[in-house]
Design a protein around this motif. Sequence first.
Motif, PDB file in Angstrom:
ATOM      1  N   ARG A 151      -1.775  -3.856  12.649  1.00 43.34           N
ATOM      2  CA  ARG A 151      -2.527  -2.798  11.985  1.00 43.34           C
ATOM      3  C   ARG A 151      -1.886  -1.903  11.458  1.00 43.34           C
ATOM      4  N   ALA A 152      -2.111  -1.402  10.176  1.00 41.08           N
ATOM      5  CA  ALA A 152      -1.353  -0.411   9.875  1.00 41.08           C
ATOM      6  C   ALA A 152      -2.262   0.649   8.566  1.00 41.08           C
ATOM      7  N   THR A 153      -2.055   1.743   8.419  1.00 39.87           N
ATOM      8  CA  THR A 153      -2.642   2.606   7.399  1.00 39.87           C
ATOM      9  C   THR A 153      -1.703   3.304   6.493  1.00 39.87           C
ATOM     10  N   THR A 154      -1.943   3.708   5.487  1.00 43.16           N
ATOM     11  CA  THR A 154      -1.018   4.590   4.619  1.00 43.16           C
ATOM     12  C   THR A 154      -1.972   5.417   3.707  1.00 43.16           C
ATOM     13  N   ASP A 182      -0.373   0.771  16.899  1.00 36.89           N
ATOM     14  CA  ASP A 182      -0.261  -0.675  17.295  1.00 36.89           C
ATOM     15  C   ASP A 182       0.968  -1.033  18.139  1.00 36.89           C
ATOM     16  N   GLY A 183       0.803  -1.035  19.308  1.00 32.04           N
ATOM     17  CA  GLY A 183       1.952  -1.018  20.161  1.00 32.04           C
ATOM     18  C   GLY A 183       3.023   0.044  20.056  1.00 32.04           C
ATOM     19  N   ALA A 184       4.171  -0.184  19.741  1.00 28.80           N
ATOM     20  CA  ALA A 184       5.293   0.942  19.649  1.00 28.80           C
ATOM     21  C   ALA A 184       5.083   1.406  18.130  1.00 28.80           C
ATOM     22  N   VAL A 185       4.474   0.885  17.336  1.00 32.08           N
ATOM     23  CA  VAL A 185       4.439   1.190  15.957  1.00 32.08           C
ATOM     24  C   VAL A 185       3.366   2.105  15.436  1.00 32.08           C
ATOM     25  N   TRP A 186       3.480   3.430  14.770  1.00 34.98           N
ATOM     26  CA  TRP A 186       2.525   4.135  14.261  1.00 34.98           C
ATOM     27  C   TRP A 186       2.475   4.174  13.009  1.00 34.98           C
ATOM     28  N   THR A 187       1.367   4.635  12.352  1.00 35.62           N
ATOM     29  CA  THR A 187       1.381   4.748  11.071  1.00 35.62           C
ATOM     30  C   THR A 187       0.140   5.769  10.692  1.00 35.62           C
ATOM     31  N   SER A 188       0.702   6.640   9.543  1.00 40.07           N
ATOM     32  CA  SER A 188      -0.400   7.338   9.305  1.00 40.07           C
ATOM     33  C   SER A 188      -1.016   7.322   7.754  1.00 40.07           C
ATOM     34  N   ALA A 189      -2.155   7.982   7.527  1.00 39.27           N
ATOM     35  CA  ALA A 189      -2.614   7.961   6.320  1.00 39.27           C
ATOM     36  C   ALA A 189      -1.676   8.988   5.686  1.00 39.27           C
ATOM     37  N   GLY A 190      -2.484   9.389   4.361  1.00 43.15           N
ATOM     38  CA  GLY A 190      -1.628  10.256   3.443  1.00 43.15           C
ATOM     39  C   GLY A 190      -1.357  11.868   3.887  1.00 43.15           C
ATOM     40  N   MET A 191      -0.476  12.567   3.677  1.00 46.03           N
ATOM     41  CA  MET A 191      -0.274  13.770   3.699  1.00 46.03           C
ATOM     42  C   MET A 191      -0.383  14.499   4.845  1.00 46.03           C
ATOM     43  N   THR A 192      -1.546  15.321   5.297  1.00 43.89           N
ATOM     44  CA  THR A 192      -1.543  16.098   6.263  1.00 43.89           C
ATOM     45  C   THR A 192      -2.038  15.320   7.560  1.00 43.89           C
ATOM     46  N   ALA A 193      -2.300  13.852   7.523  1.00 42.36           N
ATOM     47  CA  ALA A 193      -2.622  12.931   8.490  1.00 42.36           C
ATOM     48  C   ALA A 193      -1.518  12.730   9.192  1.00 42.36           C
ATOM     49  N   CYS A 243       2.780   8.793   6.224  1.00 44.90           N
ATOM     50  CA  CYS A 243       2.165   8.541   4.822  1.00 44.90           C
ATOM     51  C   CYS A 243       2.626   7.454   4.352  1.00 44.90           C
ATOM     52  N   THR A 244       3.353   7.410   3.332  1.00 44.13           N
ATOM     53  CA  THR A 244       4.069   6.258   2.527  1.00 44.13           C
ATOM     54  C   THR A 244       5.479   5.812   3.372  1.00 44.13           C
TER      55      THR A 244
END
Length: 320
Positions: A120-123, A149-160, A104-105
């Motif tokens: 590339r990333a999301t939040t 993106d490679g070894a770095v992961w990002t998720s969208a908000g909350m339940t994502a 999330c954030t």
Amino acid sequence: MHRIGYLLADGFQIMALGTQAVFEFANATVSEPFYSVENFSTAGGQVTSSLGMTLGTRRPGPRDLIDTWMVIGVTDPVASRPAPEELAFLRDTAPRARRIAGLCTGGFVLAEAGLLAGRRATTHWAFARDMRQRHPDIEVEEDRIFIVDGAVWTSAGMTAAFDLALAMVERDLGAAVARSVAHKLVMHQRRSGGQSQHSEMLDLSPKSDRIQHALNYARQHLSEPLTVDALAQSANLSPRQFSRAFMQETGKSPAKAVEGLRLEAARLMIEQSRHPLEVVARETGFRDRRHLREAFLRGFGVPPQAVRREARGGAELAER
């Protein structure tokens, strides 16, 4: 044993902590435990969540060889920035980990540490614009559930964040284990990273029942022409009254809103089925495959074939 460390700071968003259940049930699914999970903070000791609940943590030491770091954010990353010692720790430890994730954030914490530069990333969609403005060197894709993106992961908000954690299980232990975990957690399905955070119906959010009824009618009859006259009739308004009220309540023209609903429905069909694009176009109200492609390029910036490829790549965790 794959060691997972959750990095917490005061004010951490408590829902993200629930993703630990994904790894718990993954351990219960395989013959012997695969994951160990532990909570850390840069200072150690008690950390207070966004809800006010305190949680015991340990300060990471030089012998803590963590495979995956899960960084949890706060409820408002714009008002509350990460502490310098947290950023210094992440810069130092990230190169030694197999992967690192901003839940999330938590993506803001990775961004402040410089770990998302050029990636590339999301939040959470509510803060995507802030991330883009604050960190122009990040390719922020707010309309994604999670991004690898490679070894770095990002998720969208909350339940994502649960989808991201389940995708990690799929990568580590295979699709069958991930499906079993999703079933045990009563998750409807594992969403691929490319799926949208948004619902067109929620974005429109009309104030009156009449306009809401017209939108419901449109969603149930996407394969039909859906003229203003037809929509106005479903709302028991004249076409002129309907068009005016629709624009006032949604900020969009009826034609623009209908196209959004069609795009959303078409995207879901493309992601979740193997129907030919001609069938998708017909079922969602586009004239033909070419019309569908034009709408996708206009709405998403990519052709429908690219969306299908990314959805099928969900088993490979939405990597390009």
